[in-house]
Write a protein that holds these residues in place. Structure first.
Motif, PDB file in Angstrom:
ATOM      1  N   VAL A   1       0.810  -1.233   0.000  1.00 33.71           N
ATOM      2  CA  VAL A   1       0.000   0.000   0.000  1.00 33.71           C
ATOM      3  C   VAL A   1       0.838   1.276   0.000  1.00 33.71           C
ATOM      4  O   VAL A   1       0.268   2.378   0.023  1.00 33.71           O
ATOM      5  CB  VAL A   1      -0.962   0.027   1.217  1.00 33.71           C
ATOM      6  CG1 VAL A   1      -1.834  -1.226   1.240  1.00 33.71           C
ATOM      7  CG2 VAL A   1      -0.221   0.177   2.550  1.00 33.71           C
ATOM      8  N   HIS A   2       2.174   1.183  -0.050  1.00 28.93           N
ATOM      9  CA  HIS A   2       3.005   2.343   0.287  1.00 28.93           C
ATOM     10  C   HIS A   2       2.771   3.557  -0.603  1.00 28.93           C
ATOM     11  O   HIS A   2       2.995   4.677  -0.174  1.00 28.93           O
ATOM     12  CB  HIS A   2       4.493   1.968   0.289  1.00 28.93           C
ATOM     13  CG  HIS A   2       5.096   1.847  -1.071  1.00 28.93           C
ATOM     14  ND1 HIS A   2       4.954   0.724  -1.861  1.00 28.93           N
ATOM     15  CD2 HIS A   2       5.814   2.727  -1.817  1.00 28.93           C
ATOM     16  CE1 HIS A   2       5.585   0.912  -3.006  1.00 28.93           C
ATOM     17  NE2 HIS A   2       6.106   2.119  -3.024  1.00 28.93           N
ATOM     18  N   ASP A   3       2.336   3.350  -1.838  1.00 26.87           N
ATOM     19  CA  ASP A   3       2.219   4.498  -2.753  1.00 26.87           C
ATOM     20  C   ASP A   3       0.779   4.904  -3.047  1.00 26.87           C
ATOM     21  O   ASP A   3       0.550   5.696  -3.969  1.00 26.87           O
ATOM     22  CB  ASP A   3       2.951   4.199  -4.071  1.00 26.87           C
ATOM     23  CG  ASP A   3       4.373   4.755  -4.092  1.00 26.87           C
ATOM     24  OD1 ASP A   3       4.707   5.593  -3.223  1.00 26.87           O
ATOM     25  OD2 ASP A   3       5.153   4.343  -4.971  1.00 26.87           O
ATOM     26  N   ILE A   4      -0.178   4.426  -2.270  1.00 29.77           N
ATOM     27  CA  ILE A   4      -1.568   4.776  -2.608  1.00 29.77           C
ATOM     28  C   ILE A   4      -1.850   6.262  -2.431  1.00 29.77           C
ATOM     29  O   ILE A   4      -2.812   6.779  -2.987  1.00 29.77           O
ATOM     30  CB  ILE A   4      -2.619   3.944  -1.835  1.00 29.77           C
ATOM     31  CG1 ILE A   4      -2.641   4.289  -0.352  1.00 29.77           C
ATOM     32  CG2 ILE A   4      -2.428   2.450  -2.061  1.00 29.77           C
ATOM     33  CD1 ILE A   4      -3.902   3.762   0.347  1.00 29.77           C
ATOM     34  N   GLY A   5      -0.990   6.946  -1.665  1.00 29.15           N
ATOM     35  CA  GLY A   5      -1.166   8.394  -1.501  1.00 29.15           C
ATOM     36  C   GLY A   5      -1.052   9.163  -2.807  1.00 29.15           C
ATOM     37  O   GLY A   5      -1.464  10.325  -2.885  1.00 29.15           O
ATOM     38  N   HIS A   6      -0.535   8.521  -3.852  1.00 26.04           N
ATOM     39  CA  HIS A   6      -0.539   9.158  -5.178  1.00 26.04           C
ATOM     40  C   HIS A   6      -1.947   9.215  -5.764  1.00 26.04           C
ATOM     41  O   HIS A   6      -2.192   9.954  -6.709  1.00 26.04           O
ATOM     42  CB  HIS A   6       0.362   8.379  -6.145  1.00 26.04           C
ATOM     43  CG  HIS A   6       1.821   8.596  -5.934  1.00 26.04           C
ATOM     44  ND1 HIS A   6       2.429   9.830  -6.064  1.00 26.04           N
ATOM     45  CD2 HIS A   6       2.810   7.739  -5.597  1.00 26.04           C
ATOM     46  CE1 HIS A   6       3.722   9.711  -5.830  1.00 26.04           C
ATOM     47  NE2 HIS A   6       3.988   8.460  -5.538  1.00 26.04           N
ATOM     48  N   ALA A   7      -2.853   8.403  -5.223  1.00 30.58           N
ATOM     49  CA  ALA A   7      -4.185   8.272  -5.824  1.00 30.58           C
ATOM     50  C   ALA A   7      -5.317   8.702  -4.894  1.00 30.58           C
ATOM     51  O   ALA A   7      -6.482   8.566  -5.243  1.00 30.58           O
ATOM     52  CB  ALA A   7      -4.414   6.817  -6.258  1.00 30.58           C
TER      53      ALA A   7
ATOM     54  N   ASP B   1       2.177  15.502  -0.760  1.00 32.59           N
ATOM     55  CA  ASP B   1       2.957  14.642   0.139  1.00 32.59           C
ATOM     56  C   ASP B   1       2.331  13.244   0.160  1.00 32.59           C
ATOM     57  O   ASP B   1       1.501  12.924   1.008  1.00 32.59           O
ATOM     58  CB  ASP B   1       2.994  15.252   1.545  1.00 32.59           C
ATOM     59  CG  ASP B   1       3.908  14.472   2.489  1.00 32.59           C
ATOM     60  OD1 ASP B   1       4.301  13.336   2.153  1.00 32.59           O
ATOM     61  OD2 ASP B   1       4.216  15.001   3.575  1.00 32.59           O
ATOM     62  N   HIS B   2       2.732  12.409  -0.795  1.00 35.36           N
ATOM     63  CA  HIS B   2       2.027  11.131  -0.975  1.00 35.36           C
ATOM     64  C   HIS B   2       2.310  10.152   0.160  1.00 35.36           C
ATOM     65  O   HIS B   2       1.498   9.266   0.431  1.00 35.36           O
ATOM     66  CB  HIS B   2       2.359  10.514  -2.337  1.00 35.36           C
ATOM     67  CG  HIS B   2       3.675   9.804  -2.396  1.00 35.36           C
ATOM     68  ND1 HIS B   2       4.867  10.459  -2.569  1.00 35.36           N
ATOM     69  CD2 HIS B   2       3.999   8.484  -2.296  1.00 35.36           C
ATOM     70  CE1 HIS B   2       5.855   9.585  -2.578  1.00 35.36           C
ATOM     71  NE2 HIS B   2       5.365   8.370  -2.416  1.00 35.36           N
ATOM     72  N   ALA B   3       3.450  10.294   0.833  1.00 35.83           N
ATOM     73  CA  ALA B   3       3.751   9.391   1.945  1.00 35.83           C
ATOM     74  C   ALA B   3       2.782   9.659   3.105  1.00 35.83           C
ATOM     75  O   ALA B   3       2.198   8.742   3.677  1.00 35.83           O
ATOM     76  CB  ALA B   3       5.205   9.557   2.387  1.00 35.83           C
TER      77      ALA B   3
ATOM     78  N   LEU C   1       6.945   6.847   6.359  1.00 37.16           N
ATOM     79  CA  LEU C   1       8.405   7.031   6.416  1.00 37.16           C
ATOM     80  C   LEU C   1       9.120   6.683   5.114  1.00 37.16           C
ATOM     81  O   LEU C   1      10.328   6.875   5.018  1.00 37.16           O
ATOM     82  CB  LEU C   1       8.995   6.154   7.529  1.00 37.16           C
ATOM     83  CG  LEU C   1       8.928   6.675   8.966  1.00 37.16           C
ATOM     84  CD1 LEU C   1       9.458   5.606   9.935  1.00 37.16           C
ATOM     85  CD2 LEU C   1       9.733   7.963   9.115  1.00 37.16           C
ATOM     86  N   HIS C   2       8.399   6.180   4.101  1.00 31.37           N
ATOM     87  CA  HIS C   2       9.162   5.608   2.980  1.00 31.37           C
ATOM     88  C   HIS C   2       9.914   6.643   2.147  1.00 31.37           C
ATOM     89  O   HIS C   2      10.970   6.337   1.593  1.00 31.37           O
ATOM     90  CB  HIS C   2       8.307   4.655   2.123  1.00 31.37           C
ATOM     91  CG  HIS C   2       7.479   5.293   1.050  1.00 31.37           C
ATOM     92  ND1 HIS C   2       6.205   5.766   1.275  1.00 31.37           N
ATOM     93  CD2 HIS C   2       7.721   5.515  -0.262  1.00 31.37           C
ATOM     94  CE1 HIS C   2       5.714   6.241   0.141  1.00 31.37           C
ATOM     95  NE2 HIS C   2       6.614   6.107  -0.810  1.00 31.37           N
ATOM     96  N   VAL C   3       9.430   7.869   2.123  1.00 33.01           N
ATOM     97  CA  VAL C   3      10.188   8.909   1.406  1.00 33.01           C
ATOM     98  C   VAL C   3      11.394   9.350   2.239  1.00 33.01           C
ATOM     99  O   VAL C   3      12.492   9.583   1.700  1.00 33.01           O
ATOM    100  CB  VAL C   3       9.278  10.107   1.046  1.00 33.01           C
ATOM    101  CG1 VAL C   3      10.094  11.271   0.517  1.00 33.01           C
ATOM    102  CG2 VAL C   3       8.251   9.685  -0.001  1.00 33.01           C
TER     103      VAL C   3
ATOM    104  N   ALA D   1      12.908  -2.371  -1.306  1.00 36.36           N
ATOM    105  CA  ALA D   1      11.978  -3.160  -2.120  1.00 36.36           C
ATOM    106  C   ALA D   1      11.250  -2.267  -3.127  1.00 36.36           C
ATOM    107  O   ALA D   1      11.010  -2.667  -4.272  1.00 36.36           O
ATOM    108  CB  ALA D   1      10.978  -3.869  -1.212  1.00 36.36           C
ATOM    109  N   ASP D   2      10.903  -1.068  -2.701  1.00 36.73           N
ATOM    110  CA  ASP D   2      10.254  -0.081  -3.575  1.00 36.73           C
ATOM    111  C   ASP D   2      11.071   0.095  -4.863  1.00 36.73           C
ATOM    112  O   ASP D   2      10.546   0.023  -5.985  1.00 36.73           O
ATOM    113  CB  ASP D   2      10.178   1.234  -2.770  1.00 36.73           C
ATOM    114  CG  ASP D   2       9.414   2.345  -3.442  1.00 36.73           C
ATOM    115  OD1 ASP D   2       8.953   2.171  -4.579  1.00 36.73           O
ATOM    116  OD2 ASP D   2       9.288   3.408  -2.803  1.00 36.73           O
ATOM    117  N   GLU D   3      12.360   0.273  -4.695  1.00 43.06           N
ATOM    118  CA  GLU D   3      13.231   0.508  -5.858  1.00 43.06           C
ATOM    119  C   GLU D   3      13.293  -0.727  -6.764  1.00 43.06           C
ATOM    120  O   GLU D   3      13.510  -0.599  -7.961  1.00 43.06           O
ATOM    121  CB  GLU D   3      14.629   0.899  -5.356  1.00 43.06           C
ATOM    122  CG  GLU D   3      15.468   1.678  -6.343  1.00 43.06           C
ATOM    123  CD  GLU D   3      14.806   2.977  -6.800  1.00 43.06           C
ATOM    124  OE1 GLU D   3      14.061   3.595  -6.011  1.00 43.06           O
ATOM    125  OE2 GLU D   3      15.025   3.368  -7.960  1.00 43.06           O
TER     126      GLU D   3
HETATM  127 FE   LIG Z   1       6.488   6.600  -2.915  1.00 47.70          FE
END
Ligand SMILES: [Fe+2]
Ligand SMILES: [Fe+2]
Length: 177
Positions: free
Chosen positions: A60-66, A72-74, A95-97, A149-151
């Motif tokens: 779910v880490h990037d759902i803030g983009h949507a 600030d998507h994080a 914290l991922h950013v 893992a994101d990368e």
């Molecule tokens: Fe991200």
């Protein structure tokens, strides 16, 4: 803000990220948000098999983009998942950013072209004082694992288990956390 009533409401919303991208090129990832989350969760499951909370944070880490809650998507993602997934998953998403800025400052960290572009906007590599503050935070090591893992989760066409595989794990986690 998106509010998920229960695990199945979340899963339905998340499934609709098929074909939704984080940002237009050149800053966006080459895979859509559904594929990116599934790849990230799969990488974390391989590297940290016993830690379902970490897998789901990756999912779910990037759902803030949507979620439509600003740049600030994080933070947006953390706010959206906290009521359903709880503080640990939400804090890792939040914290991922910071973890990316930490890795950029502390090692020769190979970033994708899109990630390199967004790093400057996100505050660039951490300063010495920021590094020390980050390392002192609970969960920072797991946030770094998530960011690694994101990368590794931006490969167009990679075959990974789909959302149907994750659905029972999501339901179990939100029921028993
Ligand atoms: Fe991200
Ligand atoms: Fe990501």
């Amino acid at each position: 803000m998106v509010i998920f009533a229960d695990a199945d409401a979340f899963l339905d919303w998340f499934a609709a990220l098929d074909g939704v991208f984080d940002a237009p090129p050149p800053e966006g990832d080459p895979v859509d948000l559904l594929a990116h989350g599934l790849q990230c969760a799969d990488v974390l499951r391989a590297r940290h098999p016993a830690d379902l909370g970490l897998h789901l944070a990756g999912l779910v880490h990037d759902i803030g983009h949507a979620t439509g809650d600003g740049p600030d998507h994080a933070r947006a993602g953390a706010d959206a998942v906290r009521p359903l997934f709880g503080d640990r998953v939400a804090d890792l998403v939040g914290l991922h950013v910071q973890a990316k800025r930490y890795l950029a400052a502390t090692e020769a960290y190979e970033l994708s072209p899109a990630s390199e572009l967004s790093l400057g906007r996100q505050g660039a590599a951490m300063t010495r004082a920021e590094i020390e503050a980050f390392e002192a935070r609970p969960g920072s090591a797991d946030a770094v694992a998530l960011r690694r893992a994101d990368e590794a989760a931006k490969e167009v066409g990679r075959a990974v288990p789909g959302l149907a595989t994750w659905a029972p794990r999501v339901r179990d986690y939100v029921r028993t956390r």
